[in-house]
Design an enzyme around this catalytic site. Structure first.
Site, PDB file in Angstrom:
ATOM      1  N   HIS A 116      44.578  49.016  33.523  1.00  0.00           N
ATOM      2  CA  HIS A 116      43.850  50.276  33.356  1.00  0.00           C
ATOM      3  C   HIS A 116      43.002  50.084  32.094  1.00  0.00           C
ATOM      4  O   HIS A 116      43.417  49.367  31.180  1.00  0.00           O
ATOM      5  CB  HIS A 116      44.770  51.460  33.064  1.00  0.00           C
ATOM      6  CG  HIS A 116      45.835  51.727  34.091  1.00  0.00           C
ATOM      7  ND1 HIS A 116      47.025  51.061  34.124  1.00  0.00           N
ATOM      8  CD2 HIS A 116      45.893  52.640  35.088  1.00  0.00           C
ATOM      9  CE1 HIS A 116      47.764  51.527  35.115  1.00  0.00           C
ATOM     10  NE2 HIS A 116      47.109  52.481  35.723  1.00  0.00           N
ATOM     11  N   ASP A 175      44.835  50.268  28.890  1.00  0.00           N
ATOM     12  CA  ASP A 175      45.841  49.230  28.594  1.00  0.00           C
ATOM     13  C   ASP A 175      45.242  48.165  27.683  1.00  0.00           C
ATOM     14  O   ASP A 175      45.941  47.564  26.862  1.00  0.00           O
ATOM     15  CB  ASP A 175      46.302  48.515  29.870  1.00  0.00           C
ATOM     16  CG  ASP A 175      46.850  49.469  30.905  1.00  0.00           C
ATOM     17  OD1 ASP A 175      47.335  50.545  30.513  1.00  0.00           O
ATOM     18  OD2 ASP A 175      46.791  49.125  32.103  1.00  0.00           O
TER      19      ASP A 175
END
Ligand code: XUL
Ligand code: CO
Length: 442
Positions: free
Chosen positions: A107, A110
């Site tokens: 993501h 992240d």
């Protein structure tokens, strides 16, 4: 790999993991996963396209709703946000190189910490994307898929694409645009939408029809933007029935397939199925795989497992050989995953606090898939499994049964056949025989 030696080492004392075969008792070796081993004309590496989930392996720190972090990461120490993100990326690529994991998934948030400011966030993502480009070049590791986290920030508490407030929807779109740009720059093979908060907590305040139409428009706009900018990969929807939202619109494979077809998205979108999401929906993983395969939409999988005694998404590493062998039967019969791979969307437990635990988790998962593949291949090649399944439907292969399948019979024709042919024979489904057969090959 030279790369490992030149960098600061984050996983000290652990070298490259190799295949040593089932006789090995080395816990830092593969016993089944041999990337070059050919099964059904394809190497194991190609069959699986194993991927490491950035969020679980390098961000999830063991915290749960009742307590803070238990995993202290050596890559999470620097105060500068970009330097910290680069350390994390060095650790991630070292880890994947040592484990021979050829792909990763992320993501946006992240890769680098996000703030409330979407313009700053986009800049941060661009900086770390350039760094990832360099790391991919050095190691040969590729991006299986990227995605945007549209569920953690408080602005998304009522959803992103399905938020009742257009302003929030636009913020979600801006984030997706930046995540698509990053995915395209990194030659990402696919892009995932998991709608964690796309759903409702109460129907009393929800216009379900309008929200779902907004979701479809949002997906169309995202797809059009990506295609315009050179993205040739597949988009995946990842079904999940609930958690964090009480009812999520992407409930299960069948629901998502209906949605994709209704809104003209089925040419560009396929499914990314997750084991623990299947069980939360009251299905087996095998059921979800079969539903997607039958629709020609089996794209990718998120490998993990739930806990049989509780009802939430525990995201544990795969452990159940029967479940995976049956799953590999379906995947092989479907001709493999379409564009995707096997992403370990799984986390080590809160009390698994040694650096080596992340290695054991992935070694176990990769070995289990390899063993399931070998077993399923043997079942298909050597046993009566396929023959039995074909025989069970043989009354539709010839005569009136075949005419029925072709659409040549009326209800009256069926009536005449039934009245002229007496009571049907009792035929066993042979479930226990088939269960024994699977266990014999395991
Ligand atoms: C959450 C989940 C996500 C998706 C990507 O249950 O599975 O991590 O895989 O957003
Ligand atoms: Co997932």
């Amino acid at each position: 790999m030279n790369y490992i030696k030149e960098q600061k080492e984050f996983f000290k004392g652990i070298g490259k993991i190799h295949y040593e075969g089932t006789e090995s008792d080395n816990p830092f070796a593969f016993r089944w996963y041999n990337p070059d081993c050919i099964v059904r004309g394809k190497s194991m590496a190609e069959h699986f396209k194993f991927a490491c989930a950035y969020w679980h392996s390098f961000n999830a720190n063991g915290s749960d709703p009742f307590g803070g972090s238990t995993h202290i990461f050596s890559w999470d120490q620097k105060s500068d946000v970009i330097e910290r993100a680069k350390d994390k990326m060095d650790a991630a690529f070292e880890f994947m190189s040592k484990l021979q994991i050829p792909y990763y998934c992320f993501h946006d948030v992240d890769l680098v910490d996000y703030t409330d400011n979407i313009v700053d966030n986009e800049k941060r993502l661009q900086i770390i994307t350039s760094y990832a480009q360099q790391k991919q070049k050095e190691t040969g590791i590729k991006l299986l898929w990227g995605t945007a986290n549209l569920f953690s920030h408080k602005r998304y508490m009522n959803g992103a694409a399905t938020n009742p407030d257009f302003h929030v929807l636009a913020h979600g779109a801006a984030q997706v645009k930046a995540a698509l740009d990053a995915t395209i720059t990194l030659n990402g093979q696919n892009y995932v939408f998991w709608g964690g908060r796309e759903g409702y907590t109460s129907l009393l305040n929800t216009n379900m029809k309008r929200e779902q139409e907004h979701l479809a428009k949002f997906l169309h706009l995202s797809k059009d933007y990506a295609r315009k900018n050179g993205f040739n990969g597949t988009f995946f929807i990842e079904p999940k029935p609930c958690e964090p939202t009480k009812h999520q619109y992407d409930y299960d494979a069948a629901t998502v397939i209906g949605f994709l077809r209704q809104y003209g998205l089925a040419d560009d979108f396929k499914l990314n199925l997750e084991v623990n999401h299947a069980t939360l929906a009251g299905h087996t993983f095998q059921h979800e795989l079969q539903v997607a395969a039958d629709a020609g939409l089996l794209g990718s999988i998120d490998a993990n497992r739930g806990d049989e005694q509780n009802g939430w998404d525990t995201d544990q590493f795969p452990y159940n050989i029967n479940e995976l062998t049956e799953s590999m039967l379906i995947i092989l019969n479907a001709g493999g995953l379409q564009g995707g791979g096997v992403n370990f969307d799984a986390k080590i437990r809160r009390n698994s606090t040694d650096t080596e635990d992340l290695f054991f988790a992935h070694i176990g998962g990769m070995d289990l898939f390899a063993r399931a593949l070998i077993t399923a291949d043997k079942i298909l090649e050597e046993s009566s499994y396929l023959h039995f399944r074909r025989e069970r439907y043989k009354s539709f292969d010839t005569g009136k049964g075949a005419e029925f399948e072709k659409g040549n019979l009326s209800l009256e024709d069926l009536y005449h056949f039934a009245t002229e042919n007496g009571e049907p024979e009792v035929r066993s489904g042979k479930q226990e025989f088939l269960e024994n057969l699977i266990n014999r090959y395991i």
